[in-house]
Design an enzyme around this catalytic site. Structure first.
Site, PDB file in Angstrom:
ATOM      1  N   ASP A 176      30.283 -30.679  31.261  1.00 35.69           N
ATOM      2  CA  ASP A 176      30.971 -30.147  30.076  1.00 35.69           C
ATOM      3  C   ASP A 176      30.153 -30.616  28.884  1.00 35.69           C
ATOM      4  O   ASP A 176      30.076 -31.814  28.605  1.00 35.69           O
ATOM      5  CB  ASP A 176      32.398 -30.721  30.048  1.00 35.69           C
ATOM      6  CG  ASP A 176      33.169 -30.313  28.791  1.00 35.69           C
ATOM      7  OD1 ASP A 176      32.549 -29.775  27.855  1.00 35.69           O
ATOM      8  OD2 ASP A 176      34.390 -30.560  28.755  1.00 35.69           O
TER       9      ASP A 176
ATOM     10  N   HIS B 229      39.107 -27.278  24.588  1.00 34.61           N
ATOM     11  CA  HIS B 229      38.548 -27.476  25.930  1.00 34.61           C
ATOM     12  C   HIS B 229      38.785 -26.255  26.816  1.00 34.61           C
ATOM     13  O   HIS B 229      38.742 -26.351  28.033  1.00 34.61           O
ATOM     14  CB  HIS B 229      39.188 -28.696  26.590  1.00 34.61           C
ATOM     15  CG  HIS B 229      38.819 -30.008  25.947  1.00 34.61           C
ATOM     16  ND1 HIS B 229      37.680 -30.705  26.288  1.00 34.61           N
ATOM     17  CD2 HIS B 229      39.432 -30.748  24.993  1.00 34.61           C
ATOM     18  CE1 HIS B 229      37.615 -31.819  25.571  1.00 34.61           C
ATOM     19  NE2 HIS B 229      38.673 -31.866  24.772  1.00 34.61           N
TER      20      HIS B 229
ATOM     21  N   ASP C 121      35.589 -25.063  30.369  1.00 39.76           N
ATOM     22  CA  ASP C 121      34.605 -25.642  29.448  1.00 39.76           C
ATOM     23  C   ASP C 121      33.435 -26.293  30.191  1.00 39.76           C
ATOM     24  O   ASP C 121      32.690 -27.083  29.605  1.00 39.76           O
ATOM     25  CB  ASP C 121      35.283 -26.656  28.506  1.00 39.76           C
ATOM     26  CG  ASP C 121      35.960 -27.791  29.251  1.00 39.76           C
ATOM     27  OD1 ASP C 121      35.884 -27.839  30.495  1.00 39.76           O
ATOM     28  OD2 ASP C 121      36.575 -28.642  28.583  1.00 39.76           O
TER      29      ASP C 121
ATOM     30  N   GLN D  26      30.044 -34.008  25.847  1.00 39.45           N
ATOM     31  CA  GLN D  26      31.070 -34.958  26.331  1.00 39.45           C
ATOM     32  C   GLN D  26      30.746 -35.607  27.668  1.00 39.45           C
ATOM     33  O   GLN D  26      31.070 -36.759  27.898  1.00 39.45           O
ATOM     34  CB  GLN D  26      32.455 -34.286  26.323  1.00 39.45           C
ATOM     35  CG  GLN D  26      33.023 -33.879  27.640  1.00 39.45           C
ATOM     36  CD  GLN D  26      34.516 -33.528  27.589  1.00 39.45           C
ATOM     37  OE1 GLN D  26      35.137 -33.343  26.547  1.00 39.45           O
ATOM     38  NE2 GLN D  26      35.105 -33.446  28.745  1.00 39.45           N
TER      39      GLN D  26
ATOM     40  N   ASP E 228      38.029 -26.232  36.961  1.00 36.19           N
ATOM     41  CA  ASP E 228      38.179 -26.891  35.662  1.00 36.19           C
ATOM     42  C   ASP E 228      39.568 -27.515  35.567  1.00 36.19           C
ATOM     43  O   ASP E 228      40.518 -27.019  36.174  1.00 36.19           O
ATOM     44  CB  ASP E 228      37.965 -25.900  34.504  1.00 36.19           C
ATOM     45  CG  ASP E 228      37.878 -26.631  33.165  1.00 36.19           C
ATOM     46  OD1 ASP E 228      37.424 -27.806  33.148  1.00 36.19           O
ATOM     47  OD2 ASP E 228      38.260 -26.053  32.131  1.00 36.19           O
ATOM     48  N   LYS E 229      39.642 -28.607  34.795  1.00 37.43           N
ATOM     49  CA  LYS E 229      40.886 -29.347  34.561  1.00 37.43           C
ATOM     50  C   LYS E 229      41.436 -29.987  35.827  1.00 37.43           C
ATOM     51  O   LYS E 229      42.653 -30.009  36.071  1.00 37.43           O
ATOM     52  CB  LYS E 229      41.960 -28.453  33.919  1.00 37.43           C
ATOM     53  CG  LYS E 229      41.524 -27.818  32.604  1.00 37.43           C
ATOM     54  CD  LYS E 229      41.265 -28.829  31.495  1.00 37.43           C
ATOM     55  CE  LYS E 229      40.847 -28.169  30.195  1.00 37.43           C
ATOM     56  NZ  LYS E 229      39.392 -27.860  30.148  1.00 37.43           N
TER      57      LYS E 229
ATOM     58  N   TYR F 200      38.492 -43.168  29.775  1.00 36.23           N
ATOM     59  CA  TYR F 200      38.663 -41.720  29.839  1.00 36.23           C
ATOM     60  C   TYR F 200      37.553 -40.993  29.093  1.00 36.23           C
ATOM     61  O   TYR F 200      37.256 -41.289  27.962  1.00 36.23           O
ATOM     62  CB  TYR F 200      39.998 -41.298  29.214  1.00 36.23           C
ATOM     63  CG  TYR F 200      40.070 -39.793  29.101  1.00 36.23           C
ATOM     64  CD1 TYR F 200      40.344 -39.036  30.231  1.00 36.23           C
ATOM     65  CD2 TYR F 200      39.787 -39.146  27.912  1.00 36.23           C
ATOM     66  CE1 TYR F 200      40.354 -37.663  30.164  1.00 36.23           C
ATOM     67  CE2 TYR F 200      39.790 -37.772  27.835  1.00 36.23           C
ATOM     68  CZ  TYR F 200      40.076 -37.037  28.968  1.00 36.23           C
ATOM     69  OH  TYR F 200      40.064 -35.673  28.901  1.00 36.23           O
TER      70      TYR F 200
ATOM     71  N   LYS G 115      38.060 -34.924  32.729  1.00 37.06           N
ATOM     72  CA  LYS G 115      38.233 -34.799  34.183  1.00 37.06           C
ATOM     73  C   LYS G 115      36.910 -34.381  34.819  1.00 37.06           C
ATOM     74  O   LYS G 115      36.040 -33.847  34.158  1.00 37.06           O
ATOM     75  CB  LYS G 115      39.329 -33.779  34.476  1.00 37.06           C
ATOM     76  CG  LYS G 115      40.707 -34.437  34.607  1.00 37.06           C
ATOM     77  CD  LYS G 115      40.797 -35.318  35.865  1.00 37.06           C
ATOM     78  CE  LYS G 115      42.103 -36.101  35.878  1.00 37.06           C
ATOM     79  NZ  LYS G 115      42.003 -37.383  36.552  1.00 37.06           N
ATOM     80  N   ASP G 116      36.816 -34.610  36.134  1.00 39.10           N
ATOM     81  CA  ASP G 116      35.551 -34.375  36.833  1.00 39.10           C
ATOM     82  C   ASP G 116      35.184 -32.895  36.902  1.00 39.10           C
ATOM     83  O   ASP G 116      34.025 -32.540  36.903  1.00 39.10           O
ATOM     84  CB  ASP G 116      35.636 -34.920  38.265  1.00 39.10           C
ATOM     85  CG  ASP G 116      36.203 -36.319  38.277  1.00 39.10           C
ATOM     86  OD1 ASP G 116      36.002 -37.040  37.290  1.00 39.10           O
ATOM     87  OD2 ASP G 116      36.858 -36.680  39.261  1.00 39.10           O
TER      88      ASP G 116
HETATM   89  C1  F6R Z   1      41.648 -32.248  30.127  1.00 35.25           C
HETATM   90  C2  F6R Z   1      41.120 -31.739  28.859  1.00 35.25           C
HETATM   91  C3  F6R Z   1      42.041 -31.471  27.735  1.00 35.25           C
HETATM   92  C4  F6R Z   1      41.932 -32.585  26.683  1.00 35.25           C
HETATM   93  C5  F6R Z   1      42.903 -32.348  25.503  1.00 35.25           C
HETATM   94  C6  F6R Z   1      42.712 -33.370  24.394  1.00 35.25           C
HETATM   95  O1  F6R Z   1      40.617 -32.461  31.054  1.00 35.25           O
HETATM   96  O2  F6R Z   1      39.934 -31.570  28.720  1.00 35.25           O
HETATM   97  O3  F6R Z   1      43.352 -31.303  28.163  1.00 35.25           O
HETATM   98  O4  F6R Z   1      42.198 -33.831  27.268  1.00 35.25           O
HETATM   99  O5  F6R Z   1      42.678 -31.069  24.951  1.00 35.25           O
HETATM  100  O6  F6R Z   1      41.379 -33.350  24.026  1.00 35.25           O
HETATM  101  P1  F6R Z   1      40.755 -34.224  22.845  1.00 35.25           P
HETATM  102  O7  F6R Z   1      41.135 -35.657  23.095  1.00 35.25           O
HETATM  103  O8  F6R Z   1      39.285 -33.951  22.974  1.00 35.25           O
HETATM  104  O9  F6R Z   1      41.324 -33.696  21.564  1.00 35.25           O
HETATM  105 MG    MG Z   2      35.969 -30.518  27.698  1.00 35.28          MG
HETATM  106 MG    MG Z   3      36.303 -29.128  31.975  1.00 36.49          MG
END
Ligand code: F6R
Ligand code: MG
Ligand code: MG
Length: 364
Positions: free
Chosen positions: A11, A18, A52, A94, A131-132, A228, A231-232
């Site tokens: 990513d 995201h 993403d 990221q 994803d996710k 954190y 995610k993988d």
């Molecule tokens: C999960 C993911 C999203 C972000 C969320 C907050 O893997 O990528 O759910 O965790 O959108 O993102 P930030 O902290 O970047 O604002």
């Molecule tokens: Mg992302």
């Molecule tokens: Mg992703």
């Protein structure tokens, strides 16, 4: 012909938030791999995205863990990050956790699934991209594909796979691996495999021939970074047909969406929804988690495809079920088991809240 298939993903920035990827980032990755193909380093390539995450699918003759191939992937991600930064995309770079490349992208953030094999007369390959969600998301489907006769009838009625498959399982906490033969050892194997967040399946082998059948990315980002960072969003390569399960046997587990870790803030359980490429956009509560399946035939290392395998009404019901499950789980809001157990959440305010409340806790 001996060929290596490397799928390396990261990513490098989301558009919007995201949810998915920007076309300029994808374009830059294509240019970079086109150049490498022109130089003779790659036999062929295919660039795609899932949500993403940017996936570089590459065929070459440098073998697994090749420094040149990994450096190409790293440099491509760095170039794409620069594009993402110029567009101020969200979370640019990221997954690039190291400042500079040092021999192998493993442990540096990107996810890697690779396999080297002798190309068959007809080499059918399916590449799953999610994803996710986390790397253990493939455990249940891989079990069904290679060890469950209720899913894969070939295990019962095709003599070339009747003796079964061998699973390589990793302990991501202790950095150890263990092999199991299926079907003989499935009860022991499931003790580990049924706990996917700690014991993801790294690879599967055809037992009789020893040939590689499947390979997945098991990089656990939170363990690499110690905190954190996302995610993988794993990938998995599966060989199909002949002595391997048929395409329909490989896709079949996804007709019943399994519940995986990930989704919003990497801190929830949600259904893994099989989608066509154009629907891999994580919108609802940043999800639900998605999986795409890209099918290829190889012709002397050339990637004939991709054929978008979940772009089929046969998976409409699975998508509908995933939406129902998502809807149901969402009603639980911040409660487990929709929310992950405390120690597995990727976001937490526990340290601050504990500190604030420390003086208010009384003995019972
Ligand atoms: C999960 C993911 C999203 C972000 C969320 C907050 O893997 O990528 O759910 O965790 O959108 O993102 P930030 O902290 O970047 O604002
Ligand atoms: Mg992302
Ligand atoms: Mg992703």
């Amino acid at each position: 012909m001996d060929i290596t298939l490397s799928v390396i993903k990261a990513d490098v920035g989301g558009y919007v938030g995201h949810s998915s990827s920007h076309p300029d980032v994808i374009q830059r990755a294509k240019e970079s791999l086109k150049h490498a193909k022109g130089q003779g380093l790659l036999v062929d390539y295919y660039v795609t995205t899932c949500g993403d995450d940017l996936q570089l699918i590459m065929t070459h003759q440098q073998g697994e863990e090749s420094e040149q191939i990994h450096k190409l992937a790293w440099d491509t991600f760095v170039e794409c990050t620069n594009v993402a930064k110029s567009l101020k995309l969200h979370g640019a770079g990221q997954d690039l956790l190291a400042d500079a490349f040092s021999g192998n992208v493993k442990g540096m953030g990107p996810g890697v699934a690779e396999m080297q094999f002798t190309e068959r007369k007809a080499e059918t390959i399916i590449i799953f991209m999610a994803d996710k969600t986390a790397s253990g998301a493939w455990n249940l489907p891989l079990y069904k594909i290679f060890a469950d006769p209720f899913n894969t009838i070939g295990l019962v009625i095709a003599s070339n796979m009747h003796s079964g498959f061998k699973f390589e399982i990793h302990d991501v906490l202790k950095a150890k691996k263990v092999f199991f033969n299926a079907p003989e050892e499935i009860y022991d194997m499931l003790v580990l495999m049924g706990a996917p967040s700690r014991y993801p399946v790294k690879a599967v082998y055809h037992k009789e021939s020893g040939e590689i059948a499947a390979s997945s990315s098991t990089q656990h980002l939170a363990l690499i970074a110690g905190r954190y960072i996302g995610k993988d969003d794993p990938v998995c390569i599966v060989r199909a047909q002949g002595k391997f399960p048929a395409v329909g046997e490989v896709l079949e587990p996804f007709a019943s969406p399994n519940i995986v870790q990930g989704w919003m803030r990497g801190s929830h359980h949600g259904p893994l929804m099989p989608v066509p490429f154009h629907q891999a956009k994580c919108t609802r509560f940043d999800g639900p988690p998605r999986v795409m399946a890209a099918g290829f035939q190889l012709a002397d290392g050339k990637l004939i495809g991709a054929n978008d395998l979940f772009d089929d009404l046969a998976f409409d019901l699975a998508r509908e079920q995933a939406n129902d499950i998502a809807d149901y789980l969402r009603r639980m809001g911040p409660f487990e088991p929709h929310r992950l157990p405390l120690e597995q959440m990727e976001y937490t305010t526990m340290p601050e809240v504990s500190k604030k409340l420390a003086s208010r806790f009384q003995d019972i």
